[in-house]
Design an enzyme around this catalytic site. Structure first.
Site, PDB file in Angstrom:
ATOM      1  CE  LYS A 116      91.976  -4.416  -4.180  1.00  0.00           C
ATOM      2  NZ  LYS A 116      93.300  -4.871  -3.716  1.00  0.00           N
ATOM      3  N   GLY A 120      90.110 -14.889  -3.646  1.00  0.00           N
ATOM      4  CA  GLY A 120      90.692 -14.559  -2.347  1.00  0.00           C
ATOM      5  C   GLY A 120      90.062 -15.416  -1.271  1.00  0.00           C
ATOM      6  N   GLY A 121      90.123 -14.936  -0.046  1.00  0.00           N
ATOM      7  CA  GLY A 121      89.649 -15.714   1.096  1.00  0.00           C
ATOM      8  C   GLY A 121      88.125 -15.793   1.139  1.00  0.00           C
ATOM      9  CB  THR A 180      87.724 -11.369   1.339  1.00  0.00           C
ATOM     10  OG1 THR A 180      88.755 -11.509   2.308  1.00  0.00           O
ATOM     11  CG2 THR A 180      87.771  -9.978   0.750  1.00  0.00           C
ATOM     12  N   GLY A 181      85.172 -13.095   0.465  1.00  0.00           N
ATOM     13  CA  GLY A 181      84.157 -13.415  -0.542  1.00  0.00           C
ATOM     14  C   GLY A 181      82.762 -13.027  -0.068  1.00  0.00           C
ATOM     15  CB  CYS A 240      93.252 -21.635  -3.366  1.00  0.00           C
ATOM     16  SG  CYS A 240      93.595 -21.781  -5.121  1.00  0.00           S
ATOM     17  CD  GLU A 273      95.862  -5.258   0.421  1.00  0.00           C
ATOM     18  OE1 GLU A 273      95.397  -5.601  -0.675  1.00  0.00           O
ATOM     19  OE2 GLU A 273      95.287  -5.449   1.504  1.00  0.00           O
TER      20      GLU A 273
END
Ligand code: NAD
Length: 488
Positions: free
Chosen positions: A174, A227-228, A231-232, A283, A177
């Site tokens: 995924k 990702g962030g 979110t992790g 990052c 978005e």
């Protein structure tokens, strides 16, 4: 304007709800495409497809040589389409064309590297008692959910898919978005390469719902996330449903340390590139520039004399070195950090505002921004801004530089600039980060492991280490005595 569909079970499908998301060019606000907005029910379907392809399909029993050949084919197809992919990446993410071209070439190389590595997966054996034989084999881990961010969509897709496929896993990828287009184009190339249906499934959709389902779905054996850091943590919670394996590539607030005996010109150049490549939406960006006090003025003056060379504009405009930020919301977040820096008392040396000119009004442009006299406790020195904002932090001694560098929850990357190899190596050994550079910043290789210490992640991607995350380990013990053991 193209209307994309998602790729599940070897077919092109809409979201079950028929919902669609519009995708815009962050450089001029133009509508680029629509993509299906998947929800939980679509992810459940994609996971089922990957599960069936793993449990019943031919992929995991395909020889390593043949899996490798599929990956070589995907690499060739990316090379064939690299111009189109790079231009689409520019339009969707905002990065300058030269950087997107580099990403496309690197993505092709990543598939090629893992195509070669597929045939090098091997087991082991050890000396055991003479009446036994014992050995270890490696098996594909299973069905893997893969979730990636918006800053390097094509390259991150390659980093995720290539090792998983080389290992014999099946996947559901995924993309963010905000930037799903090159991943969906890659799905078409994977289809053309002829992989069996269900081995690779690529779905577009948001983190809420679709991403959450992928992290928590019990039919998935693993979730690999980039990702962030916040979110992790949610990914970990989701993964706890079935204790699936997890790898995390998270944020950073990376120190780039310049000592007085560096090559000043190279350090100036390197500091700007470390902070402002890909609009600072990296990052591993060198967003904390630690400068020895005796060369502080020379370093800052040098950067200011060069910063005008960072030409802003749409990434497809020739000569542009910095594009727009990915979205209006992200631009506002970065602008908010600039206000925080001013309020905290840091000295705004350059930028801090949107560029003037009619060519910039429709895009999310922001000038490269440098704050001087930043102290380690300021929020702009501690929090990941993920935009073109550089904090200059002066220091006096080697010990102080190391202390400031490590004074962070993150541990992704770090740089040291010094012609004194004793000092450079001493310092690098003390820095708690997974990716480090001496007298350069940013170059990394598909062959080498990528990942962070501390809250920058779990596990490693790329290189030999990257494939480990997609393999299980099984010991097989064989009895060489024919008689029963008669324990009872
Ligand atoms: P993000 O965490 O907001 O989103 C990343 C992905 O996770 C997206 O696909 C998103 O849809 C999905 N997601 C969001 N919430 C979710 C949830 N609750 N459950 C499941 N999925 C969810 O990050 P971003 O803003 O897209 O990217 C920026 C971040 O990525 C930065 O922190 C950056 O440092 C990090 N990053 C890390 C690396 C690395 O290699 N360590 C590389 C690139 C980016």
């Amino acid at each position: 304007m193209k209307s994309y569909r998602m790729y599940v079970r070897g077919e092109w499908i809409e979201a079950k709800s028929k919902a669609k998301r519009e995708i815009f060019d962050p450089g001029n606000g133009e509508l680029l495409a629509t993509v299906p907005e998947s929800g939980r029910e679509d992810v459940i379907e994609a996971v089922k497809a990957a599960r069936e392809a793993f449990d019943n399909g031919p992929w995991r029993n395909t020889t390593a040589l043949d899996r490798g050949k599929f990956l070589f084919k995907i690499s060739e197809l990316i090379k064939r389409e690299s111009k189109k992919l790079a231009e689409l990446e520019v339009k969707n993410c905002g990065k300058p064309l030269a950087e997107a071209e580099f990403d496309a070439a690197d993505a092709a190389n990543c598939f090629e590297f893992y195509g070669g590595l597929a045939t090098k997966i091997h087991g082991e054996t050890m000396s055991v008692p003479a009446n036994s034989m014992s050995f270890v084999i490696r098996e594909p881990l299973g069905v893997c959910g893969q979730i990636i961010p918006w800053n390097y969509p094509l390259l991150m897709s390659a980093w995720k898919l290539a090792p998983a496929l080389a290992a014999g896993c099946t996947v559901i990828l995924k993309p963010s978005e905000l930037t799903p287009l090159t991943a969906l184009e890659l799905a078409a190339l994977i289809h053309e390469a002829g992989l069996p249906p269900g081995v690779v499934n690529i779905i577009s959709g948001p983190g809420a719902g679709a991403g959450e389902e992928l992290a928590s779905n019990k039919l998935c054996d693993k979730v690999a996330f980039t990702g962030g850091t916040a979110t992790g943590r949610k990914i970990l919670e989701g993964a706890s449903t079935n204790l699936k394996k997890v790898t995390l590539e998270l944020g950073g607030k990376n120190p780039n340390i310049v000592f007085a005996d560096c090559d000043l010109e190279a350090a100036i150049d390197g500091a700007l590139f470390a902070a402002f490549a890909n609009q600072g939406e990296v990052c591993s960006a060198g967003s904390r520039l630690l400068v020895e006090k005796s060369i502080h003025k020379a370093m800052v003056d040098g950067m200011l004399s060069k910063i005008n060379r960072i030409k802003l504009g749409h990434g497809l405009t020739p000569g542009v070195k910095m594009g727009p930020l990915v979205s209006k919301a992200h631009l506002e977040k970065v602008q908010n950090y600039i206000q925080i820096g001013i309020q905290e008392g840091a000295k705004l040396l350059w930028g801090g505002q949107r560029p003037e000119g009619s060519e910039f009004t429709k895009g999310n442009f922001l000038m490269p921004t440098i704050f001087d006299n930043v102290t380690p406790k300021m929020r702009i020195a501690k929090e990941e801004i993920f935009g073109p904002v550089l904090s200059v932090i002066p220091f006096s001694t080697e010990e102080e530089a190391i202390q400031i560098a490590n004074d962070t929850d993150y541990g992704l990357a770090a740089g040291v600039w010094s012609k004194n190899i004793f000092q450079a190596m001493r310092v690098i050994r003390q820095i708690r980060a997974g990716i480090t550079w001496i007298n350069t910043y940013h170059p990394t290789f598909n062959e080498m492991p990528w990942g962070g210490y501390k809250q920058s992640g779990w596990g490693r991607e790329l290189g030999f280490h990257g494939i480990e995350g997609y393999l299980e380990t099984k010991q097989i013990n064989i009895n060489l005595d024919e008689a029963p053991i008669n324990w009872y």
